[in-house]
Motif scaffolding. Structure first.
Motif, PDB file in Angstrom:
ATOM      1  N   CYS A 162      20.814 -83.603  91.458  1.00  0.00           N
ATOM      2  CA  CYS A 162      19.552 -84.352  91.368  1.00  0.00           C
ATOM      3  C   CYS A 162      18.598 -83.820  92.442  1.00  0.00           C
ATOM      4  N   ASP A 163      17.865 -84.683  93.120  1.00  0.00           N
ATOM      5  CA  ASP A 163      16.894 -84.179  94.094  1.00  0.00           C
ATOM      6  C   ASP A 163      17.606 -83.941  95.431  1.00  0.00           C
ATOM      7  N   VAL A 164      18.135 -82.730  95.609  1.00  0.00           N
ATOM      8  CA  VAL A 164      18.977 -82.466  96.781  1.00  0.00           C
ATOM      9  C   VAL A 164      18.196 -82.577  98.089  1.00  0.00           C
ATOM     10  N   ASN A 165      16.863 -82.472  97.999  1.00  0.00           N
ATOM     11  CA  ASN A 165      16.062 -82.538  99.231  1.00  0.00           C
ATOM     12  C   ASN A 165      15.564 -83.942  99.550  1.00  0.00           C
ATOM     13  N   ALA A 166      16.029 -84.904  98.801  1.00  0.00           N
ATOM     14  CA  ALA A 166      15.615 -86.278  99.075  1.00  0.00           C
ATOM     15  C   ALA A 166      16.198 -86.750 100.404  1.00  0.00           C
ATOM     16  N   ASP A 167      15.768 -87.913 100.872  1.00  0.00           N
ATOM     17  CA  ASP A 167      16.322 -88.491 102.104  1.00  0.00           C
ATOM     18  C   ASP A 167      17.543 -89.358 101.817  1.00  0.00           C
ATOM     19  N   THR A 168      17.652 -89.767 100.575  1.00  0.00           N
ATOM     20  CA  THR A 168      18.708 -90.713 100.212  1.00  0.00           C
ATOM     21  C   THR A 168      19.768 -90.022  99.367  1.00  0.00           C
ATOM     22  N   LEU A 169      21.015 -90.278  99.724  1.00  0.00           N
ATOM     23  CA  LEU A 169      22.130 -89.705  98.952  1.00  0.00           C
ATOM     24  C   LEU A 169      22.935 -90.838  98.317  1.00  0.00           C
ATOM     25  N   LEU A 170      23.020 -90.778  97.007  1.00  0.00           N
ATOM     26  CA  LEU A 170      23.870 -91.733  96.288  1.00  0.00           C
ATOM     27  C   LEU A 170      25.237 -91.088  96.095  1.00  0.00           C
ATOM     28  N   ILE A 171      26.279 -91.836  96.487  1.00  0.00           N
ATOM     29  CA  ILE A 171      27.642 -91.294  96.413  1.00  0.00           C
ATOM     30  C   ILE A 171      28.486 -92.165  95.495  1.00  0.00           C
ATOM     31  N   GLY A 172      29.275 -91.503  94.655  1.00  0.00           N
ATOM     32  CA  GLY A 172      30.274 -92.212  93.868  1.00  0.00           C
ATOM     33  C   GLY A 172      31.543 -91.401  93.872  1.00  0.00           C
ATOM     34  N   TRP A 173      32.564 -91.945  93.233  1.00  0.00           N
ATOM     35  CA  TRP A 173      33.811 -91.164  93.098  1.00  0.00           C
ATOM     36  C   TRP A 173      34.467 -91.551  91.776  1.00  0.00           C
ATOM     37  N   GLY A 174      35.152 -90.591  91.199  1.00  0.00           N
ATOM     38  CA  GLY A 174      35.925 -90.862  89.994  1.00  0.00           C
ATOM     39  C   GLY A 174      35.088 -91.244  88.791  1.00  0.00           C
ATOM     40  N   ALA A 198      20.731 -92.003  88.890  1.00  0.00           N
ATOM     41  CA  ALA A 198      20.046 -91.103  89.819  1.00  0.00           C
ATOM     42  C   ALA A 198      18.889 -90.410  89.121  1.00  0.00           C
ATOM     43  N   GLU A 199      19.113 -90.010  87.890  1.00  0.00           N
ATOM     44  CA  GLU A 199      18.034 -89.345  87.149  1.00  0.00           C
ATOM     45  C   GLU A 199      16.885 -90.312  86.877  1.00  0.00           C
ATOM     46  N   ASP A 200      17.253 -91.523  86.493  1.00  0.00           N
ATOM     47  CA  ASP A 200      16.216 -92.525  86.229  1.00  0.00           C
ATOM     48  C   ASP A 200      15.392 -92.799  87.492  1.00  0.00           C
ATOM     49  N   LEU A 201      16.082 -92.879  88.627  1.00  0.00           N
ATOM     50  CA  LEU A 201      15.376 -93.134  89.888  1.00  0.00           C
ATOM     51  C   LEU A 201      14.381 -92.018  90.181  1.00  0.00           C
ATOM     52  N   ASN A 202      14.843 -90.784  90.022  1.00  0.00           N
ATOM     53  CA  ASN A 202      13.958 -89.646  90.297  1.00  0.00           C
ATOM     54  C   ASN A 202      12.770 -89.629  89.351  1.00  0.00           C
ATOM     55  N   PHE A 219      22.366 -86.936  94.638  1.00  0.00           N
ATOM     56  CA  PHE A 219      23.554 -87.607  94.108  1.00  0.00           C
ATOM     57  C   PHE A 219      24.769 -86.695  94.235  1.00  0.00           C
ATOM     58  N   THR A 220      25.901 -87.276  94.622  1.00  0.00           N
ATOM     59  CA  THR A 220      27.158 -86.511  94.633  1.00  0.00           C
ATOM     60  C   THR A 220      28.318 -87.423  94.237  1.00  0.00           C
ATOM     61  N   GLN A 221      29.213 -86.870  93.450  1.00  0.00           N
ATOM     62  CA  GLN A 221      30.365 -87.639  92.974  1.00  0.00           C
ATOM     63  C   GLN A 221      31.637 -86.941  93.446  1.00  0.00           C
TER      64      GLN A 221
END
Lengths: 615, 337
Positions: free
Chosen positions: A508-520, A530-534, A542-544
């Motif tokens: 997603c937007d790797v240069n943003a200030d906010t990172l959304l993290i999930g797993w599995g 994340a896409e909707d937010l952008n 975003f990283t999973q």
């Protein structure tokens, strides 16, 4: 690189009730439609009556169907159905072609007797096989259970049999989480002048609902579609089947036979079912006497030289803890699959959660580190089951694969990998130049994994076990310094797996200030959010995580890059706590849901927005 | 017969044996070395798998493949091992606590499945490693650290469990009966399917003399009977006693007395499919009837691992898949170009 995955909550469900024209299919369908409409769904229906006024009972021309499409933005009754209810063989024959891939068929198995099959012009006793049906079939004894439910009434047989449709309706209501209250109201109106009939139907609808509960009947109410645009041959697959196939692929790539020791448990049993079928590929899947025997037989098989796995869900993982500890200290390769469900205890057996993370990481006595990985989607179950096996063998360790009810039951189209697409697995046999003077706890200097001496090999006889061993001689040792050394070696061995897994990727937007993290298994929903937010101008990276222990090597570097870190997960914050314990300086924000249901993208969008706006 | 190239020394590991001096386990270990040499199992084709307890240390003293596992689970681990690597000979070593208390479930299911392993059950009627608690084979009223006023429960009789689980092989011996030990261990090795061998052992520290009633030199010949397939059931110091049928039960008689002759004495048939008589023989306890040692039941049956291998071979031949991709491509697929 993870492929783009989108979750489609099946906003539209099409149920086709079909039976004999006298079976009351129209009534069952109507009630289901009205109940759904009452829950705010839009609906569209299609009654499909027989052409003849009085066709022979049980015949093909006598099949009456009612197709109900309910959900969001429903405009048509749908071309194909997700669930086919077939009250007799004729209804199955007429209706099965309307079923979508991945759909479910409910049949009244009591009606599949000689006369019923004959009337529907079947030639064999096995109608399912004769039609070549591969879909999930729930063989419910609807007639006999309806009779049982009404055994203490003084209704005549004919009247009792008229209630079969309502039993089927109860079962469908269970499958789609439709509360019975509204259905009961509708039945009460319908039979306002016949209270006895109402009472009977009320009993029967409850019996059908309870039956669904008792057999843990489930349907996939989500499709987690992985968009793969590469040319190739595709098939439809669910996460549990993908997990089973990933193990088979790993066994082929390691050149070792595959063994599964398991015990039935919802929602993991389909892995056992699939591997039991795969004797045609030489797989040995043993249904053992309990969960403990499941893991223990797998440990025996691992010692014996097989790629060994055990499949379970949360409560079963608890029972396997001591066995897994043995695999840790004996350092044998073992894949433990936990298809997570709602807990604690029996909890919510058919519902999804991510609440076994701490159990997987820490649920054993002593210092007993092991590897934990978690696939992101039904198709990723294949890749990560392969990865779990690869890590287990190359690093001689138990690995826990954390899938969940959502991706385990969720289905997707999947490109069948070419034979050379997955790497060979390096099996750490005792190197020829080290056979002389070899002892069982001698290690590969790079990975720190011990070597795998396959029983039956001459001159490599050795003894391993649950007691601490001397790091050099392999003999039992209670020496304090040696113990600390072995604890450290086992810890370091797991840590070094990080050298052997891909780096973590941010999208997603790797240069943003906010990172959304999930797993599995939450990947699809989080990615969409994340896409909707952008799109809405709220910049978010975003990283999973799929490799949970050890974490990818660049994890710290990634986390330090962002001002705001948000971990969203289906528990009270286990992965957030885990990251916090590894990186104490971080200020981790959390979005949690513990309802036995997957996230909705909107919940994530709202949660992230709130945090971004400082609320 | 091919000449046997193994000696007992081939089965001995380099580890010092650490059981208490005088413990019955020493004799059994030595006998196991001898029995395996006599049968000629190559040490690298043998795995010894144990649970937890004094007897479960045994794998360390064998120069074979071995795994000392966790409490009660040896039968499950041995089952997985045998299915995964059926070429191997598998011995499971358990005690009465390990095998019949915490491991009771795995024990009966191993026997029921008839997996081709040999279960060596050391029965000293006590928990030795945890220092003297009663076990599931301790007699009612037995006083121990965890039953200071005597137990208030009946024990298992291992043979009865084996027959209840439809076992096909059961033999019994006593630690001091070296000849019989070797005979039953060799027979267990040669039997295909789950072989259960119960050996009454003496714990010198926590339960010294528990089997004295049976093992006492003076009276042993009168209180035990060594059953041999095809031979008359005769016992006693002077070999003048025998077992005869008494209705549906057994009776011990003196030959030549009360009108009984040698012709009345039963002949042992270990291969009889019905376990009715085997069970009666196995339940004799040395009081009214002599305790039976030797091979009590030895009947052929389908083994779990062979049947799995057979199914695999059949299904593979029928489907003819060479790899995973083959199998998937045979199902419902579509092509994207």
């Amino acid at each position: 690189m993870l492929e783009k995955t989108s979750v489609k909550p099946i906003d539209k469900v099409v149920v086709r009730f079909s039976g004999d024209s006298g079976d009351g299919m129209q009534l069952a369908g109507n009630i289901f439609t009205n109940v759904s409409a009452g829950l705010g769904n839009s609906v569209s229906t299609f009654p499909d009556y027989p052409a003849d006024m009085r066709p022979p009972q049980g015949s093909l021309s006598g099949v009456s169907a009612f197709q109900a499409s309910v959900g969001k933005g429903v405009h048509t009754p749908g071309d194909q159905c997700d669930v086919l209810v077939a009250m007799n063989p004729a209804a199955l024959k007429r209706g099965y072609k309307f079923l979508k891939p991945g759909g479910v068929i409910i049949v009244d198995i009591d009606s599949f007797n000689e006369s019923g099959l004959k009337k529907a012009q079947f030639e064999t006793e096995d109608a399912i096989k004769e039609l070549g049906i591969t879909a999930q079939v729930i063989e419910a004894p609807i007639t006999s259970m309806t009779k049982n439910a009404l055994a203490d009434t003084d209704m005549d047989v004919k009247s009792v049999l008229k209630c079969r449709n309502i039993f089927a309706l109860g079962l469908v209501c269970w499958l789609f989480d439709r509360p019975l209250e509204n259905a009961l109201k509708l039945l009460k109106n319908k039979f306002a002048k016949k209270p006895a009939i109402y009472e009977a139907n009320a009993k029967v609808i409850q019996a059908g609902y309870d039956y669904g509960h008792n057999i843990h009947a489930t349907v996939t109410t989500f499709r987690v579609e992985t968009e793969d645009i590469r040319p190739g041959v595709y098939t439809d697959i669910n996460g549990n089947t993908a997990t089973a196939w990933g193990l088979i692929m790993a066994a082929e790539k390691a050149g070792r036979p595959l063994f599964l020791g398991s015990y039935p448990i919802t929602p993991a049993t389909d892995i056992l079912h699939e591997l039991a079928k795969r004797k045609d590929l030489g797989v040995k899947a043993c249904q053992m006497e309990d969960e403990i025997a499941g893991v223990c037989s797998a440990i025996g098989a691992a010692f014996a030289g097989n790629l060994a796995a055990t499949s379970t869900s949360g409560p079963g993982l608890a029972l396997k803890s001591e066995g897994i500890g043995l695999a840790v200290i004996a350092e044998v390769p073992l894949v433990v699959i936990d298809v997570m469900r709602g807990g604690p205890s029996t909890g919510l057996p058919t519902k999804t959660e991510q609440t076994d993370l701490m159990q997987a990481l820490y649920g054993r006595n002593g210092e007993s580190p092991l590897a934990v990985v978690a696939p992101t989607s039904p198709t990723d179950c294949f890749t990560m089951a392969f990865e779990a096996s690869r890590i287990a063998i190359e690093h001689m360790t138990p690995v826990i694969l954390l899938t969940d009810a959502f991706i385990g039951n969720g289905a997707s189209a999947w490109r069948i990998p070419e034979a050379d697409e997955y790497p060979a697995i390096r099996t750490p046999y005792v190197p020829a130049d080290k056979v002389d003077g070899w002892k069982p706890y001698h290690r590969d200097p790079e990975t720190l994994s011990r070597y795998w001496a396959i029983p039956g090999t001459e001159n490599l006889q050795h003894r391993i076990g649950g007691l601490e061993k001397d790091s050099d001689t392999g003999a039992i040792s209670t020496d304090p310094i040696n113990h600390e050394k072995m604890v450290e070696l086992r810890r370091e061995k797991i840590a070094r797996i990080a050298n052997d897994i891909p780096e973590q990727e941010v999208i997603c937007d790797v240069n943003a200030d906010t990172l959304l993290i999930g797993w599995g298994g939450t990947y699809g929903h989080l990615h969409e959010a994340a896409e909707d937010l952008n799109k809405a101008g709220k910049r978010v990276a975003f990283t999973q995580f799929r490799y949970i222990n050890p974490l990818p090597k660049n994890t710290a570097e990634i986390l330090n890059r962002y001002k705001t870190i948000i971990v969203a997960e289906l528990n009270t914050g286990m992965f957030a706590d885990y990251l916090q314990s590894k990186f104490p300086n971080l200020d981790i924000r959390r979005i949690n849901k513990i309802q036995g249901q997957p996230f909705l993208s909107k919940e994530i969008v709202d949660g992230v927005t709130k945090i971004m706006e400082g609320k | 017969m091919e000449e046997n190239k193994f000696t007992p020394a081939n089965y001995k590991s380099d580890q010092a044996v650490r059981w208490c001096p005088g413990c019955g386990d020493h004799a059994i270990l030595n006998t196991l070395h001898k029995a395996m040499a006599s049968v000629g199992v190559p040490p690298h084709k043998m795995a010894v798998i144990s649970g937890i307890g004094c007897s479960s240390r045994l794998p360390y003293y064998m120069n074979t493949y071995g795994m000392h596992t966790i409490h009660g689970r040896a039968a499950a681990i041995a089952t997985g091992f045998k299915v995964a690597n059926p070429e191997m000979t598998v011995w499971q070593i358990s005690g009465d606590g390990d095998g019949l208390a915490i491991g009771g479930n795995h024990f009966i299911h191993a026997v029921r499945r008839n997996i081709d392993i040999n279960i060596l059950l050391f029965n000293n009627k006590i928990y030795g490693l945890t220092k003297g608690q009663y076990s599931p084979t301790s007699d009612r009223g037995f006083v121990s650290k965890s039953s200071p006023y005597g137990t208030t429960e009946d024990p298992f009789i291992p043979a009865e469990l084996v027959f209840g689980a439809r076992g096909n092989f059961f033999a019994r011996s006593i630690d001091v009966e070296l000849q019989v030990n070797q005979e039953v261990l060799a027979a267990a090795q040669q039997h295909k399917g789950t072989s259960v061998v119960e050996i009454l052992t003496n714990c010198v520290i926590w339960n010294n003399g528990i089997h004295n009633f049976i093992t006492d030199r003076e009276t042993r010949a009168d209180r035990t009977i060594h059953l041999v397939h095809g031979e008359k059931m005769i016992f006693g110091k002077d070999k003048n006693k025998g077992l005869v049928q008494d209705g549906f039960l057994l009776k011990a008689v003196e030959i030549g007395k009360d009108g009984y002759t040698i012709d009345d004495v039963l002949v042992h048939d270990a291969h009889c499919k019905s376990n009715f008589l085997h069970q009666q023989l196995a339940m004799m306890d040395g009081h009214e009837l002599p305790l039976a040692i030797g091979i009590i039941r030895d009947v052929e049956g389908l083994t779990y691992n062979d049947e799995i291998d057979k199914q695999v071979a059949e299904v593979r031949a029928k489907k003819g898949f060479t790899c995973l991709r083959d199998m998937i491509m045979a199902g419902e697929t579509w092509e994207v170009k």
